[in-house]
Write a protein that holds these residues in place. Sequence first.
Motif, PDB file in Angstrom:
ATOM      1  N   UNK A   1      37.261  36.577  52.917  1.00 45.37           N
ATOM      2  CA  UNK A   1      38.704  36.607  53.192  1.00 45.37           C
ATOM      3  C   UNK A   1      39.534  35.882  52.139  1.00 45.37           C
ATOM      4  N   UNK A   2      39.059  35.838  50.891  1.00 43.20           N
ATOM      5  CA  UNK A   2      39.867  35.275  49.811  1.00 43.20           C
ATOM      6  C   UNK A   2      41.089  36.156  49.574  1.00 43.20           C
ATOM      7  N   UNK A   3      42.234  35.511  49.335  1.00 43.81           N
ATOM      8  CA  UNK A   3      43.456  36.263  49.090  1.00 43.81           C
ATOM      9  C   UNK A   3      44.253  35.634  47.959  1.00 43.81           C
ATOM     10  N   UNK A   4      44.945  36.484  47.204  1.00 44.80           N
ATOM     11  CA  UNK A   4      45.952  35.992  46.274  1.00 44.80           C
ATOM     12  C   UNK A   4      47.147  35.497  47.093  1.00 44.80           C
ATOM     13  N   UNK A   5      48.028  34.778  46.441  1.00 52.93           N
ATOM     14  CA  UNK A   5      49.165  34.207  47.162  1.00 52.93           C
ATOM     15  C   UNK A   5      50.067  35.270  47.769  1.00 52.93           C
ATOM     16  N   UNK A   6      50.018  36.510  47.238  1.00 57.11           N
ATOM     17  CA  UNK A   6      50.843  37.587  47.793  1.00 57.11           C
ATOM     18  C   UNK A   6      50.166  38.298  48.955  1.00 57.11           C
ATOM     19  N   UNK A   7      48.947  37.853  49.314  1.00 59.10           N
ATOM     20  CA  UNK A   7      48.234  38.439  50.446  1.00 59.10           C
ATOM     21  C   UNK A   7      47.194  39.461  50.075  1.00 59.10           C
ATOM     22  N   UNK A   8      47.164  39.902  48.819  1.00 56.12           N
ATOM     23  CA  UNK A   8      46.146  40.863  48.397  1.00 56.12           C
ATOM     24  C   UNK A   8      44.765  40.216  48.393  1.00 56.12           C
ATOM     25  N   UNK A   9      43.757  40.987  48.737  1.00 58.21           N
ATOM     26  CA  UNK A   9      42.391  40.478  48.759  1.00 58.21           C
ATOM     27  C   UNK A   9      41.898  40.188  47.345  1.00 58.21           C
ATOM     28  N   UNK A  10      41.119  39.142  47.228  1.00 58.14           N
ATOM     29  CA  UNK A  10      40.444  38.815  45.967  1.00 58.14           C
ATOM     30  C   UNK A  10      39.026  39.360  46.042  1.00 58.14           C
ATOM     31  N   UNK A  11      38.655  40.182  45.086  1.00 58.80           N
ATOM     32  CA  UNK A  11      37.337  40.797  45.091  1.00 58.80           C
ATOM     33  C   UNK A  11      36.553  40.418  43.839  1.00 58.80           C
ATOM     34  N   UNK A  12      35.283  40.755  43.861  1.00 58.13           N
ATOM     35  CA  UNK A  12      34.435  40.512  42.695  1.00 58.13           C
ATOM     36  C   UNK A  12      34.978  41.241  41.472  1.00 58.13           C
ATOM     37  N   UNK A  13      35.583  42.409  41.693  1.00 60.61           N
ATOM     38  CA  UNK A  13      36.167  43.158  40.573  1.00 60.61           C
ATOM     39  C   UNK A  13      37.297  42.372  39.920  1.00 60.61           C
ATOM     40  N   UNK A  14      38.054  41.631  40.715  1.00 63.56           N
ATOM     41  CA  UNK A  14      39.139  40.816  40.166  1.00 63.56           C
ATOM     42  C   UNK A  14      38.587  39.675  39.309  1.00 63.56           C
ATOM     43  N   UNK A  15      37.490  39.084  39.749  1.00 60.30           N
ATOM     44  CA  UNK A  15      36.849  38.024  38.963  1.00 60.30           C
ATOM     45  C   UNK A  15      36.379  38.579  37.623  1.00 60.30           C
ATOM     46  N   UNK A  16      35.698  39.708  37.669  1.00 63.57           N
ATOM     47  CA  UNK A  16      35.223  40.335  36.433  1.00 63.57           C
ATOM     48  C   UNK A  16      36.394  40.683  35.519  1.00 63.57           C
ATOM     49  N   UNK A  17      37.454  41.254  36.084  1.00 59.83           N
ATOM     50  CA  UNK A  17      38.639  41.625  35.306  1.00 59.83           C
ATOM     51  C   UNK A  17      39.223  40.403  34.597  1.00 59.83           C
ATOM     52  N   UNK A  18      39.336  39.308  35.332  1.00 52.81           N
ATOM     53  CA  UNK A  18      39.973  38.107  34.797  1.00 52.81           C
ATOM     54  C   UNK A  18      39.185  37.528  33.636  1.00 52.81           C
ATOM     55  N   UNK A  19      37.890  37.432  33.805  1.00 57.55           N
ATOM     56  CA  UNK A  19      37.059  36.816  32.769  1.00 57.55           C
ATOM     57  C   UNK A  19      36.879  37.753  31.581  1.00 57.55           C
ATOM     58  N   UNK A  20      36.673  39.029  31.831  1.00 58.00           N
ATOM     59  CA  UNK A  20      36.579  39.991  30.729  1.00 58.00           C
ATOM     60  C   UNK A  20      37.892  40.059  29.953  1.00 58.00           C
TER      61      UNK A  20
END
Length: 534
Positions: free
Chosen positions: A109-128
């Motif tokens: 249930x991780x969420x960005x401050x705007x309420x969107x879910x944080x997913x593994x794809x977001x982690x990969x996107x950020x670091x890449x």
Amino acid sequence: MNRKTLVLPAVIGLIAPVLAACGGSDSGSSGGDAIVVGTTDSFTATKDAPAPLDPAYAYDVGTWNILRQTVQTLMVQPKGEGDPVPEAAESCGFTDTGNERYACKLRSDLKFSNGNAVTAADVKYSIDRARAIKSDSGVFALLSTIDTVETQGDDQVIFHLKTADATFPFKLSTPVAGIVNPDDYQKDKLRDGWDVDGSGPYTLKAEVQGDKMVKAVFTKNPNYKGSLKVNNDKAEMVSYDDSAALGAALDKGDVDLVSRGLTPAQVKKYTNTAGGNVDVVELPGLEIRYLGFNTNATSVKDKAVREAMAQLINRSEIVSKVYGSQAESLYSLVPASVTGHTNAFFNKYGDPSVAKAASLLSKAGITTPVNLTLNYTTDHYGAVTKQEFEVIQKQLNNSGLFKIEIKGTPWESYVPAERKGKYDVYGMGWFPDFPDADNFLAPFLDKDNFLKSPYSNSQVINELIPESRRQADRLTAASSLTDIQDIVARDVPVLPLWQGKQYVVARDDVTGTAYALNSSSTLQLWELGRGAGS
């Protein structure tokens, strides 16, 4: 507590209960007025650096202290020091014996401050993204051991490393590994301006005048899910023009806490003055200061010039005349309290000696006096930086071997000029990304070093740094780390000067001050609360 100094050891958690009544525990309460932190750090967006708060660009203690409140990382350094612990992750760890495969499972249930879910794809996107942009700040180099990032489902992130890296969990605790919302951050372009969108404990609203952020307002993020306990609803960071203005604001009550920006004399005043409602807390610190050299510049290209400076500079005099008990001499890039430290420069050069320096220059055929300009920044490392450089100038000039001028430049212009190689000799400071000897060596000496230094040593880059990272037990890495420090003392691409202590000066109704900073100078606003003054 009335202007009494608390001295806290590195294992800070062991004594925290003793400090509960004096603003030294994490027993703060939420609500009430915003906790105001004052600083002399300047936050500026310029043509050369239009994206100061993008995690793929930011690489100084001031901007990182903004991002650490707002952008969540998989791991975080614990408030009592020690190895990193999961933050956005539920669990992380190496899954092979060679320390080359590192897997993390995200919290549910991780969420960005705007309420969107944080997913593994977001982690990969950020670091890449940070790795691909390769901003000229050099921060991407912290992720240089990553080969590929893999996801499995929405909550599994697997890092395949090029080579073993026992320090990798620390690197995942730094803002460059922060998780950003792909909706707000383009894949191949830095995000200009002052907006930050993440899943950290706070949201940010920047108050801007011209091209400067003068106040950062942090509001507790209702969607935050992580390991941190947030002890206040709102905090503010206010930038002041100089130490005098900052001290006046503290005295007046406009500021609740100061962690950077006061002069040594101001800290001493607050420490020694009886009565009042301001406390001084001394915390373990790993800040270092050093001179850097553009080793391609004609004036210092010959190693003998740099060696002679190393032979002449009297660190003890710098400390005693400028910083007093708030600093100590440093004879390596690695501070004395960090595993793997050696006194490499003292071992090679011993005490300051004009005769030895003259011999070095004479043998190399260098005509004296050597003309040099020593550059320093006027507004980033404190008001006494100029005084420090005046002491160095006098030491070198009094030898008769150098003719030194000094020149100060504001930080916003200083950093781009240094990165473009415009300074032959320049003063800089280093607040570690994480408390390991690797982070006092690799950023200066590895490929894509953050100074953009032309100095390169193949043995350090190809053998010694990788060898040290293979050792999970950092004591076992000491041999490789010692060799690196000896090479630095021999070649002098940088010249370490001193290491400092760090202080928090706070009004005595502020709780959690024992954890306001960790040894890497990370500002931990979430630890602060309000209680009764003691």
